[in-house]
Each structure stands twice: as structure tokens, then as C-alpha cells.
Design a protein around this motif. Structure first.
Motif, PDB file in Angstrom:
ATOM      1  N   GLY A  20      10.132   9.084 -16.108  1.00 50.06           N
ATOM      2  CA  GLY A  20       8.888   9.834 -16.312  1.00 50.06           C
ATOM      3  C   GLY A  20       7.648   8.972 -16.324  1.00 50.06           C
ATOM      4  N   CYS A  21       7.697   7.815 -15.642  1.00 52.65           N
ATOM      5  CA  CYS A  21       6.542   6.915 -15.580  1.00 52.65           C
ATOM      6  C   CYS A  21       5.512   7.489 -14.597  1.00 52.65           C
ATOM      7  CB  CYS A  21       6.968   5.529 -15.114  1.00 52.65           C
ATOM      8  SG  CYS A  21       8.334   4.802 -16.040  1.00 52.65           S
ATOM      9  N   THR A  22       4.256   7.580 -15.022  1.00 51.73           N
ATOM     10  CA  THR A  22       3.228   8.192 -14.175  1.00 51.73           C
ATOM     11  C   THR A  22       1.927   7.395 -14.094  1.00 51.73           C
ATOM     12  OG1 THR A  22       2.430   9.507 -16.056  1.00 51.73           O
ATOM     13  CG2 THR A  22       4.102  10.523 -14.633  1.00 51.73           C
ATOM     14  N   LYS A  23       1.789   6.356 -14.884  1.00 54.21           N
ATOM     15  CA  LYS A  23       0.518   5.647 -14.942  1.00 54.21           C
ATOM     16  C   LYS A  23       0.510   4.398 -14.069  1.00 54.21           C
ATOM     17  CE  LYS A  23      -0.568   7.235 -19.626  1.00 54.21           C
ATOM     18  NZ  LYS A  23      -0.892   6.833 -21.019  1.00 54.21           N
ATOM     19  N   GLY A  24      -0.687   3.971 -13.696  1.00 53.31           N
ATOM     20  CA  GLY A  24      -0.845   2.736 -12.934  1.00 53.31           C
ATOM     21  C   GLY A  24      -0.128   2.801 -11.602  1.00 53.31           C
ATOM     22  N   LEU A  25       0.698   1.812 -11.331  1.00 48.41           N
ATOM     23  CA  LEU A  25       1.458   1.739 -10.092  1.00 48.41           C
ATOM     24  C   LEU A  25       2.248   3.017  -9.828  1.00 48.41           C
ATOM     25  CD1 LEU A  25       2.747   0.136  -7.712  1.00 48.41           C
ATOM     26  CD2 LEU A  25       4.403  -0.753  -9.373  1.00 48.41           C
ATOM     27  N   PHE A  26       2.773   3.628 -10.881  1.00 54.84           N
ATOM     28  CA  PHE A  26       3.680   4.756 -10.702  1.00 54.84           C
ATOM     29  C   PHE A  26       2.958   6.058 -10.370  1.00 54.84           C
ATOM     30  CE2 PHE A  26       5.777   1.770 -13.705  1.00 54.84           C
ATOM     31  CZ  PHE A  26       6.656   1.244 -12.768  1.00 54.84           C
ATOM     32  N   SER A  27       1.641   6.046 -10.428  1.00 53.18           N
ATOM     33  CA  SER A  27       0.901   7.220  -9.968  1.00 53.18           C
ATOM     34  C   SER A  27       1.033   7.387  -8.461  1.00 53.18           C
ATOM     35  CB  SER A  27      -0.569   7.102 -10.362  1.00 53.18           C
ATOM     36  OG  SER A  27      -1.199   6.017  -9.676  1.00 53.18           O
ATOM     37  N   ARG A  28       1.435   6.314  -7.782  1.00 53.88           N
ATOM     38  CA  ARG A  28       1.637   6.350  -6.327  1.00 53.88           C
ATOM     39  C   ARG A  28       3.122   6.303  -5.957  1.00 53.88           C
ATOM     40  NH1 ARG A  28      -1.093   1.943  -3.135  1.00 53.88           N
ATOM     41  NH2 ARG A  28      -0.407   3.354  -1.474  1.00 53.88           N
ATOM     42  N   ALA A  29       3.974   6.599  -6.898  1.00 56.87           N
ATOM     43  CA  ALA A  29       5.413   6.476  -6.664  1.00 56.87           C
ATOM     44  C   ALA A  29       5.870   7.276  -5.454  1.00 56.87           C
ATOM     45  CB  ALA A  29       6.186   6.899  -7.911  1.00 56.87           C
ATOM     46  N   GLN A  30       5.383   8.508  -5.305  1.00 63.15           N
ATOM     47  CA  GLN A  30       5.849   9.339  -4.199  1.00 63.15           C
ATOM     48  C   GLN A  30       5.447   8.743  -2.849  1.00 63.15           C
ATOM     49  OE1 GLN A  30       7.917  12.087  -4.586  1.00 63.15           O
ATOM     50  NE2 GLN A  30       8.162  11.710  -2.383  1.00 63.15           N
ATOM     51  N   ASP A  31       4.292   8.111  -2.781  1.00 62.72           N
ATOM     52  CA  ASP A  31       3.867   7.477  -1.529  1.00 62.72           C
ATOM     53  C   ASP A  31       4.848   6.378  -1.121  1.00 62.72           C
ATOM     54  OD1 ASP A  31       1.608   9.082  -1.459  1.00 62.72           O
ATOM     55  OD2 ASP A  31       0.351   7.592  -2.481  1.00 62.72           O
ATOM     56  N   TYR A  32       5.265   5.571  -2.093  1.00 57.17           N
ATOM     57  CA  TYR A  32       6.216   4.504  -1.792  1.00 57.17           C
ATOM     58  C   TYR A  32       7.593   5.076  -1.464  1.00 57.17           C
ATOM     59  CZ  TYR A  32       2.822   1.017  -3.334  1.00 57.17           C
ATOM     60  OH  TYR A  32       1.706   0.215  -3.444  1.00 57.17           O
ATOM     61  N   ILE A  33       8.003   6.108  -2.180  1.00 61.72           N
ATOM     62  CA  ILE A  33       9.292   6.737  -1.896  1.00 61.72           C
ATOM     63  C   ILE A  33       9.316   7.288  -0.469  1.00 61.72           C
ATOM     64  CG2 ILE A  33      10.723   8.744  -2.477  1.00 61.72           C
ATOM     65  CD1 ILE A  33       9.998   8.205  -5.429  1.00 61.72           C
ATOM     66  N   ASP A  34       8.231   7.941  -0.055  1.00 60.17           N
ATOM     67  CA  ASP A  34       8.140   8.464   1.319  1.00 60.17           C
ATOM     68  C   ASP A  34       8.255   7.330   2.339  1.00 60.17           C
ATOM     69  OD1 ASP A  34       7.756  10.978   0.261  1.00 60.17           O
ATOM     70  OD2 ASP A  34       5.597  11.015   0.595  1.00 60.17           O
ATOM     71  N   LEU A  35       7.555   6.241   2.079  1.00 61.97           N
ATOM     72  CA  LEU A  35       7.553   5.104   3.000  1.00 61.97           C
ATOM     73  C   LEU A  35       8.930   4.465   3.100  1.00 61.97           C
ATOM     74  CD1 LEU A  35       6.003   2.989   4.732  1.00 61.97           C
ATOM     75  CD2 LEU A  35       5.571   1.749   2.586  1.00 61.97           C
ATOM     76  N   PHE A  36       9.534   4.199   1.957  1.00 58.49           N
ATOM     77  CA  PHE A  36      10.814   3.495   1.961  1.00 58.49           C
ATOM     78  C   PHE A  36      11.919   4.354   2.571  1.00 58.49           C
ATOM     79  CE2 PHE A  36       9.059   1.215  -2.025  1.00 58.49           C
ATOM     80  CZ  PHE A  36       8.379   0.313  -1.229  1.00 58.49           C
ATOM     81  N   CYS A  37      11.951   5.640   2.270  1.00 59.55           N
ATOM     82  CA  CYS A  37      13.014   6.475   2.830  1.00 59.55           C
ATOM     83  C   CYS A  37      12.833   6.711   4.325  1.00 59.55           C
ATOM     84  CB  CYS A  37      13.112   7.805   2.078  1.00 59.55           C
ATOM     85  SG  CYS A  37      14.006   7.652   0.512  1.00 59.55           S
ATOM     86  N   ALA A  38      11.601   6.707   4.809  1.00 60.07           N
ATOM     87  CA  ALA A  38      11.388   6.804   6.259  1.00 60.07           C
ATOM     88  C   ALA A  38      12.042   5.621   6.961  1.00 60.07           C
ATOM     89  CB  ALA A  38       9.898   6.849   6.569  1.00 60.07           C
ATOM     90  N   ASN A  39      11.913   4.441   6.370  1.00 56.62           N
ATOM     91  CA  ASN A  39      12.496   3.243   6.976  1.00 56.62           C
ATOM     92  C   ASN A  39      14.001   3.144   6.735  1.00 56.62           C
ATOM     93  OD1 ASN A  39      10.288   1.334   8.209  1.00 56.62           O
ATOM     94  ND2 ASN A  39       9.360   2.340   6.435  1.00 56.62           N
ATOM     95  N   MET A  40      14.470   3.690   5.627  1.00 55.24           N
ATOM     96  CA  MET A  40      15.913   3.740   5.396  1.00 55.24           C
ATOM     97  C   MET A  40      16.578   4.713   6.355  1.00 55.24           C
ATOM     98  SD  MET A  40      15.532   3.442   1.272  1.00 55.24           S
ATOM     99  CE  MET A  40      17.219   3.627   0.701  1.00 55.24           C
ATOM    100  N   MET A  41      15.884   5.798   6.716  1.00 57.52           N
ATOM    101  CA  MET A  41      16.400   6.703   7.731  1.00 57.52           C
ATOM    102  C   MET A  41      16.503   5.992   9.076  1.00 57.52           C
ATOM    103  SD  MET A  41      17.476   9.482   9.059  1.00 57.52           S
ATOM    104  CE  MET A  41      17.384  10.675   7.723  1.00 57.52           C
ATOM    105  N   ASP A  42      15.487   5.207   9.418  1.00 61.43           N
ATOM    106  CA  ASP A  42      15.524   4.461  10.670  1.00 61.43           C
ATOM    107  C   ASP A  42      16.713   3.504  10.697  1.00 61.43           C
ATOM    108  OD1 ASP A  42      14.208   3.564  13.221  1.00 61.43           O
ATOM    109  OD2 ASP A  42      14.088   1.674  12.113  1.00 61.43           O
ATOM    110  N   LEU A  43      16.980   2.824   9.588  1.00 62.28           N
ATOM    111  CA  LEU A  43      18.119   1.910   9.510  1.00 62.28           C
ATOM    112  C   LEU A  43      19.437   2.665   9.649  1.00 62.28           C
ATOM    113  CD1 LEU A  43      16.949  -0.473   6.645  1.00 62.28           C
ATOM    114  CD2 LEU A  43      17.180  -1.030   9.069  1.00 62.28           C
TER     115      LEU A  43
END
Length: 345
Positions: free
Chosen positions: A211-234
Motif C-alpha cells: 500500500g505504498c503511495t508516496k514519493g517514488l511509489f506514486s508512479r508505481a503503475q508507470d513503472y509496472i506498465d513499462l517493465f511488463c511491456a518489456n517482459m512481454m517482449d522477452l
């Protein structure tokens, strides 16, 4: 059928596979029942392996079965409402209950084999840590990196340090959702692949579970989208080379983690069929394929390179003489449990 469920079903059915599956389509209760029964049979055999080898399982292996237990619980509750799927619901419920007992017993073994590691990572094997997705999306191919660096600088110890800091388990006074500048940089670097990439996703998955939402983790979904797009490519690349071992371990880990993140396009029928075929029928585990040789055109050097690439992932990996792998089995059941869970839609 709701508009969301129709959209989800169309997404699964319209993805064009490189190697089509012979499994039935999951667009009817009959199709779901057939696929669900195959998956449950595989998971039941894997759980027998867990029971037999429980004293030798490490925490990473146990965590994969904890994820599975949560997935089974979710399946049991929904399928109980469909008369055709009620027998599968009951099987899922029995398997979930068995896992609860085994997971509880595993803690005493982990206290003996790796007490410090258990202290640091115990939250991820406890009931209530893992939450399942209740909304689904799919990856964005435009986010795939154009190139990867020549050498992956992934460090298991650095990753563990950041995960422990995030969990807040280093000392009694530690609090969750904390991160250092080093961990912020380490976990948000772009352009990397392999287990560096999957551990970056794992970091932000942990933050979501906590349930972390502050600071870096306010952008968590952006990083999750990015990383899973590249994991799909792999994973698509892995499919293109016919899942050469040992790339299967990373392939299944990507499905388990991005599935937990809510990406439905990781649940392809041909990928499910491949994973089911990798299980050792007698042992119930996943690991080194018996009698498999390098693909045509790839010699021992290619195999050595793959082994060098993959050896970094397995914290305290346990591999048995029969080729069974704790880490392979853990990510396999987490991936298969995700396939079972997504059938609810």
C-alpha cells in the motif's frame, strides 16, 4: 456477460500465437472446465512434490506456493457459483487447504535453514500479503526498449537490500515503504532485461501489496506498465526460440509477476500448453528437461551463455539430482495459478 468480460475474452481470443494451442477456447463453461481440470491436475502433482521436499524448500520456493494458495482461494469462491464448475471449485478448495497446512509447516524448516533470510522476507509467505488483480489490462508494445545493454549489471544482493528496505524488516524499528537514493536509482533504471527487469517489477509489486503511495511509489503503475511491456517482449522472444532451457524459468517468472500486476495478455493458451508440458510426470516438479539438447545451430557456447545469464536469479536455489528445481517449480505454480484465476473472467 458484462462489457468488461466481453472485452477481456476478445483480447484472449484475438491474440495471434506463434505456435497455436490445441487446448479448447475458454469461452464456455465446458472449455473452462477442461482447461481448469488440466491445470489443477498439474498443481496437485506439484503440491505433492512440495510436501515430499518441504524440508529442502527455500523461502523463494515457498513464496511461489503462497501465491498459488491465494489464487486457488479466489478461484474456489467464484467457481462455486457455477454448477458445471463446482467440482473444480471443490478441488481448488481442498488444494488450498492443503497448502495452508504445508506453508505453516515450512516456517519451522526455514527457521533452521535460513533464519536471517526468513526474518527479512517472511511477510511475502504470510497470509494476506499477496493481493490478486480485479481489473485487467494488456501491455503496450510501444514501450519496449529499442536495445539492451551488452552486459546486465544485476546484483542479487543489491536487489535483496532494496526489497528488505521496502518491506521494513531489517530491524525492529524499520518501517515499510522506505527507500534510499541508491534503491530508487537501482529499481528505476531503464533498458535492462532478464532478471534485473523482473526484480524491478517485483519491487513495485511489493510496494503495491504494502500500500505504498508516496514519493517514488506514486508512479508505481508507470513503472509496472513499462517493465511488463518489456517482459512481454522477452517472452515472445522465448517463444520464438521454442523456450530453450533454461530460459523457461524467466519465462514463467514473467508470467507469474505480470499476471499478478493485472496484464491479461500474458495468459496465452499456447504458453499454458507449453508450461504444462514441462512438468516432470513422476516427480511433479519443474526443472531441467530430461534428455534435452541444444537447439540446432546452437552449440555448447550458447548453452554456457544462457547458464551465465540465468544463474544470478536463484537466491539460495535448490536443485535436486533428478533435475527438479525449487525455483522453476515455484514460478511454474505461480504462473499456472494465474491461468486458473484468469479463467474466472
Amino acid at each position: 456477460m458484462s462489457a468488461f468480460r466481453l472485452q477481456f475474452l476478445l483480447l484472449l481470443l484475438t491474440l495471434t500465437p506463434l505456435h497455436p494451442s490445441s487446448l479448447p477456447q475458454p469461452d464456455t463453461s465446458e472449455g473452462k472446465a477442461t482447461i481448469g481440470s488440466l491445470i489443477l491436475s498439474s498443481l496437485e502433482r506439484a503440491t505433492v512434490f512440495l510436501e515430499e521436499k518441504l524440508p529442502d524448500f527455500n523461502l523463494d520456493g515457498v513464496s511461489g506456493f503462497r501465491v498459488l494458495q491465494v489464487q486457488l482461494k479466489g478461484v474456489q469462491e467464484v467457481w462455486a457459483q457455477d454448477p458445471l464448475l463446482q467440482p473444480l471449485s471443490q478441488r481448488a478448495g481442498r488444494l488450498s487447504e492443503k497448502l495452508v497446512v504445508l506453508l505453516r509447516r515450512s516456517v519451522s524448516y526455514l527457521q533452521l535453514s535460513s533464519p536471517i533470510y526468513l526474518q527479512e522476507f517472511q511477510p511475502i509467505i504470510q497470509s494476506g500479503f499477496w493481493k490478486l488483480p480485479h481489473a485487467w489490462t494488456h501491455t503496450n508494445a510501444s514501450m519496449v526498449y529499442q536495445k539492451f545493454p551488452f552486459q546486465d549489471p544485476f546484483s542479487e544482493s543489491d536487489s535483496d537490500q532494496c526489497l528488505v528496505q521496502l518491506l521494513g524488516t531489517r530491524t525492529n524499528g524499520s518501517q515499510p515503504c522506505r527507500y534510499s537514493r541508491f534503491c530508487r536509482d537501482f529499481m528505476t533504471k531503464t533498458g535492462y532485461s532478464g532478471y534485473y527487469l523482473s526484480h524491478q517489477l517485483l519491487y513495485f509489486l511489493f510496494s503495491r501489496m504494502l500500500g505504498c503511495t508516496k514519493g517514488l511509489f506514486s508512479r508505481a503503475q508507470d513503472y509496472i506498465d513499462l517493465f511488463c511491456a518489456n517482459m512481454m517482449d522477452l517472452n515472445r522472444r522465448a517463444e520464438a526460440v521454442r523456450y530453450t532451457h533454461p530460459i523457461r524459468d524467466l519465462f514463467m517468472e514473467n508470467i507469474m509477476l505480470c499476471g499478478l500486476a493485472g496484464f491479461a495478455d500474458f495468459y496465452k493458451l499456447q504458453w499454458l500448453e507449453a508450461i504444462l508440458s514441462w512438468q516432470k510426470p513422476l516427480e511433479g516438479c519443474f526443472g531441467i528437461p530430461g534428455g534435452e539438447s541444444a537447439p540446432e545451430g546452437q552449440g555448447s557456447k550458447a548453452t554456457e551463455n544462457q547458464q551465465d545469464f540465468l544463474k544470478r536469479v536463484k537466491r539460495q536455489e535448490k536443485q535436486f539430482p533428478d533435475g527438479c528445481s525449487v525455483h522453476n517449480t515455484a514460478v511454474a505454480v505461480g504462473a499456472l495459478g494465474g491461468f486458473l484465476y484468469v479463467l474466472m473472467e
